[in-house]
Design a protein around this motif. Structure first.
Motif, PDB file in Angstrom:
ATOM      1  N   GLY A 383      29.998 -35.233  74.848  1.00  0.00           N
ATOM      2  CA  GLY A 383      30.960 -35.583  73.822  1.00  0.00           C
ATOM      3  C   GLY A 383      30.357 -35.881  72.464  1.00  0.00           C
ATOM      4  O   GLY A 383      31.073 -36.338  71.564  1.00  0.00           O
ATOM      5  N   PHE A 384      29.065 -35.650  72.267  1.00  0.00           N
ATOM      6  CA  PHE A 384      28.462 -35.898  70.978  1.00  0.00           C
ATOM      7  C   PHE A 384      28.797 -34.758  70.031  1.00  0.00           C
ATOM      8  O   PHE A 384      28.993 -33.613  70.442  1.00  0.00           O
ATOM      9  N   ASP A 385      28.855 -35.059  68.741  1.00  0.00           N
ATOM     10  CA  ASP A 385      29.299 -34.099  67.736  1.00  0.00           C
ATOM     11  C   ASP A 385      28.112 -33.263  67.262  1.00  0.00           C
ATOM     12  O   ASP A 385      27.231 -33.766  66.562  1.00  0.00           O
ATOM     13  N   LEU A 386      28.100 -31.994  67.650  1.00  0.00           N
ATOM     14  CA  LEU A 386      27.048 -31.084  67.214  1.00  0.00           C
ATOM     15  C   LEU A 386      27.492 -30.203  66.046  1.00  0.00           C
ATOM     16  O   LEU A 386      26.723 -29.347  65.605  1.00  0.00           O
ATOM     17  N   ASP A 387      28.709 -30.408  65.547  1.00  0.00           N
ATOM     18  CA  ASP A 387      29.174 -29.574  64.441  1.00  0.00           C
ATOM     19  C   ASP A 387      28.330 -29.761  63.176  1.00  0.00           C
ATOM     20  O   ASP A 387      28.034 -28.778  62.493  1.00  0.00           O
ATOM     21  N   PRO A 388      27.909 -31.000  62.821  1.00  0.00           N
ATOM     22  CA  PRO A 388      27.009 -31.121  61.660  1.00  0.00           C
ATOM     23  C   PRO A 388      25.683 -30.380  61.854  1.00  0.00           C
ATOM     24  O   PRO A 388      25.144 -29.822  60.897  1.00  0.00           O
ATOM     25  N   ARG A 390      25.370 -27.635  63.643  1.00  0.00           N
ATOM     26  CA  ARG A 390      25.712 -26.218  63.461  1.00  0.00           C
ATOM     27  C   ARG A 390      25.802 -25.869  61.975  1.00  0.00           C
ATOM     28  O   ARG A 390      25.321 -24.807  61.543  1.00  0.00           O
ATOM     29  N   ARG A 391      26.399 -26.744  61.187  1.00  0.00           N
ATOM     30  CA  ARG A 391      26.513 -26.472  59.743  1.00  0.00           C
ATOM     31  C   ARG A 391      25.142 -26.404  59.083  1.00  0.00           C
ATOM     32  O   ARG A 391      24.936 -25.620  58.147  1.00  0.00           O
ATOM     33  N   GLU A 658      24.734 -37.869  63.989  1.00  0.00           N
ATOM     34  CA  GLU A 658      25.946 -37.512  64.719  1.00  0.00           C
ATOM     35  C   GLU A 658      25.605 -36.927  66.088  1.00  0.00           C
ATOM     36  O   GLU A 658      26.302 -37.173  67.076  1.00  0.00           O
ATOM     37  N   ALA A 659      24.550 -36.123  66.156  1.00  0.00           N
ATOM     38  CA  ALA A 659      24.162 -35.517  67.430  1.00  0.00           C
ATOM     39  C   ALA A 659      23.634 -36.552  68.412  1.00  0.00           C
ATOM     40  O   ALA A 659      23.741 -36.375  69.630  1.00  0.00           O
ATOM     41  N   GLY A 661      24.742 -39.661  68.688  1.00  0.00           N
ATOM     42  CA  GLY A 661      25.806 -40.534  69.156  1.00  0.00           C
ATOM     43  C   GLY A 661      25.800 -41.876  68.454  1.00  0.00           C
ATOM     44  O   GLY A 661      24.912 -42.203  67.657  1.00  0.00           O
ATOM     45  N   SER A 662      26.788 -42.670  68.776  1.00  0.00           N
ATOM     46  CA  SER A 662      27.009 -43.932  68.057  1.00  0.00           C
ATOM     47  C   SER A 662      26.436 -45.143  68.778  1.00  0.00           C
ATOM     48  O   SER A 662      26.689 -46.268  68.360  1.00  0.00           O
TER      49      SER A 662
END
Length: 708
Positions: A383-388, A390-391, A658-659, A661-662
């Motif tokens: 559930g970690f955000d890998l979109d940043p 990828r950008r 972001e990758a 996690g918090s």
């Protein structure tokens, strides 16, 4: 007439029977004389393989999520050598996600081999382990399941674990909530695991890659076992501790104190010393919550050791060792090494309540220290955000201007080919001439749009890297998480190798409309992903965990005057460096050259600048994660300051944060932290046959260590 014919018939039948009998006798004789006449002997019996499967961590039927290792024992009971490969596949429910890892085997007649295969275990999935012969035919198949790892894990490297009998499922109540082990409250119990042993050598079968230890919070081992380790197993154990793991050692023999492996882990020669007062302090076990299991799983208070254990207690000195509640302890990279004052693997300490409490508390501390590591090697990121990320690695993000240019060209084409073209033809008195010009305008517009597309995306494939190296101060190596992006102009299947032989690799972000089917091939040269699907003008990103060199390290030491000194010996300049000091202040250094030393008195005081004040107020305010306070990195808030000296560095730190996690404590209490960017990245010019367009290597140095 009739009697003569019958007689002649009987004679012919008798002659035929005699000839058949003679032929049968001749064939029997020929068969008996076959070997003498050059006939080939009968082939030996085909290989008969007995296959046994077990995970390194977990039970015989369930494997924890994330990277793990499966040990396959192949016994050849046949008369000829056998060869083939072991294939381990992991599938995820409800998704087109398949991970397959293969490793070759060769086993002589009457012998056995152990094949160790790394595998990325998908959450809520199943595993199948297959042994194949050299023709690809299936020899055996075993099914395993995946499981969320709830408890704190102590890996006891003992053939017969006495620790397991007294501490398995004991209440330990960790404070940290690890995102990789599911949401909600963390499990309060201790799980004690054991390795398999090689019956031929008597040695434990341990992971051969550091990332494969991710399921273990602490490893308990005797020093005589440690002194026998070598090769990939020793490198993997050292890498595990280097990247934040905990190793607890029970001293088995006096000569083990002089072994070079132990000296390297604790920073020098070890000698016996008196028992330090912190070792004798009482540790109060956590109380049992209401409705918790069996009463026998709850550790009862024990203010002091039994007389039999008290007589055997010992302290240790030398190297970086300091007194601790468990004996003597030292930092090694981001991890800890504990020389125990007692031996919990043997009586009388194995049954002593005071010793049990200390082993359980050591495992609990190891679990809580997960909070200080951004990327624990091999850990499953759910559930970690890998979109940043990828950008950062997608060239399409830098070609958005092409959309606007193409839109403007289409509008210009519509005006020229429509009103302007027909108005011009009407003025010339030849309205049909406008129709003959339309194909010319269309061809020019088409060529212009194609040209803009080629200018924006390029005509050749390329790669981009985003890397984070985490290391202890003064260490020459650090744990590394690499994100490697690949961008190709046409559909093709890539082969991506690990940067170092001890790394593990898998797909992190796949191309759109493509199924995630990772195929990992393991051989003596390391591991590689094969048949990685790359679609035209789409970016596919792989994640790699391993160990990266840092030259002679980046030292952080405390000066007698109270200052903090940073010496860069990494072999590369450090740009955009931020030094967080445990007092809550921070200094900024635009550049720390290789070989240069800077002081906390120098640089830019971030508290004196507006953007620095916003960042300090953000990271100084901790957030509660379970029973611990964690501090965010806040890399995005430093963008105005960092980008002036290293363009794009603020966005890179935001992507890494972001990758991760918090639930990461980027600034642990009581120790300094330095983070920045190494000039030149990791120094590679190509990756999997593609030119590296961008190679950004970030570094995070934690704690004190190294020479000034």
């Amino acid at each position: 007439m009739s009697r003569g014919a019958d007689a002649r018939g009987r004679a012919r039948r008798g002659a035929l029977a005699a000839r058949c009998a003679a032929g049968a006798a001749w064939l029997a004789a020929l068969s008996a004389a076959g070997p003498a006449l050059g006939q080939a002997p009968a082939p030996p019996s085909a290989p008969e393989l007995a296959v046994d499967v077990a995970p390194v961590f977990g039970t015989s039927s369930a494997v924890p999520w994330g990277w793990n290792q499966v040990v396959v024992r192949i016994q050849n009971n046949g008369g000829t050598a056998a060869r083939g490969e072991v294939e381990v596949s992991s599938t995820r429910y409800g998704e087109h996600r398949v991970f397959v890892a293969t490793a070759p085997y060769t086993v002589a007649a009457g012998a056995s081999v152990h094949v160790r295969v790394p595998v990325q275990v998908s959450p809520f999935g199943d595993l199948e382990v297959r042994a194949l012969d050299e023709r690809g035919a299936r020899v055996s198949s075993h099914a395993l399941s995946s499981t969320m790892q709830h408890g704190v894990v102590l890996f006891d490297v003992s053939e017969t674990s006495l620790v397991r009998g007294g501490l398995h499922e004991a209440l330990v109540a960790p404070l940290y909530l690890s995102p990789s082990r599911g949401s909600g409250s963390s499990s309060p119990v201790l799980w004690v695991g054991q390795p398999r042993y090689d019956s031929a050598t008597g040695d434990p079968l341990l992971p051969d890659r550091a990332a494969l230890y991710t399921a273990a919070d602490a490893v308990l081992m005797r020093t005589d076992t440690l002194s026998r380790l070598q090769g990939a197993e020793l490198e993997a154990l050292a890498g595990y501790v280097l990247s934040g793991g905990t190793l607890a050692l029970a001293v088995a023999r006096p000569e083990d104190l002089r072994h070079p492996t132990l000296a390297a882990l604790v920073g020098g020669q070890v000698a016996r010393a008196g028992v330090a007062p912190p070792t004798l302090d009482e540790i109060v076990p956590p109380p049992a919550p209401s409705g918790f299991g069996k009463q026998g799983n709850v550790l009862l208070p024990a203010p002091s050791a039994s007389p039999a254990v008290a007589e055997t207690l010992s302290g240790w000195s030398g190297g970086n060792l300091r007194a601790s509640a468990y004996g003597s302890s030292a930092f090694y990279g981001l991890g800890e090494v504990h020389l125990l004052a007692f031996d919990p693997t043997r009586p009388p300490a194995s049954s002593d309540p005071w010793a049990k409490i200390r082993v359980a508390d050591l495992a609990r501390r190891a679990y809580d220290r997960r909070s200080t590591i951004a990327f624990r090697p091999g850990e499953e990121a759910m559930g970690f955000d890998l979109d940043p990320v990828r950008r950062e690695l997608d060239p399409n993000e830098g070609s958005r201007w092409a959309i606007g240019v193409c839109a403007a060209l289409l509008c210009l084409y519509a005006v020229l080919a429509g009103p302007v073209n027909f108005a011009r033809a009407a003025r010339q008195g030849r309205p049909l001439r406008a129709l003959r010009r339309l194909p010319v305008y269309a061809a020019v517009a088409f060529a212009a749009i194609v040209g803009v597309g080629l200018a924006a995306k390029g005509v050749s494939g390329r790669a981009r890297h985003l890397t984070l190296i985490e290391a202890g101060a003064g260490m020459s190596k650090g744990a590394v998480r690499r994100f490697r992006g690949f961008f190709v102009p046409r559909a093709e299947e890539l082969t991506v190798r690990t940067t170092d032989a001890s790394g593990v690799i898998s797909t992190a972000v796949q191309a759109e409309l493509s199924e995630r089917r990772d195929r990992l091939v393991v051989d003596r040269d390391g591991a590689r992903l094969t048949k990685l699907a790359a679609l035209p003008w789409q970016t596919v990103i792989v994640r790699e965990d391993g160990v990266a060199p840092l030259g002679d390290g980046i030292a952080i030491v405390a000066d007698p005057s109270g200052d903090v000194l940073v010496t860069n010996r990494s072999g590369r300049d450090l740009r955009g460096g931020v030094l967080w000091i445990s007092t809550g202040t921070a200094r900024y250094f635009a550049r720390i050259r290789d070989g240069e030393q800077v002081s906390s008195r120098g640089g830019v005081d971030l508290g004196a600048r507006s953007e620095g004040q916003r960042w300090l107020s953000h990271v100084s305010f901790g957030r509660r994660v379970g029973g611990l306070d964690v501090h965010d990195l806040g890399g995005g808030l430093l963008t105005p300051l960092l980008d002036a000296d290293a363009p794009g560095l603020g966005a890179a730190w935001l992507a890494v944060e972001e990758a991760a996690g918090s639930a990461v404590d980027w600034f642990p209490a009581g120790v300094p932290v330095l983070f920045g960017q190494l000039d030149g990245g990791e120094g590679r010019s190509s990756d999997s046959g593609l030119r590296i367009e961008s190679d950004r290597a970030l570094v995070r140095i934690v704690g004190y260590g190294g020479r000034p």
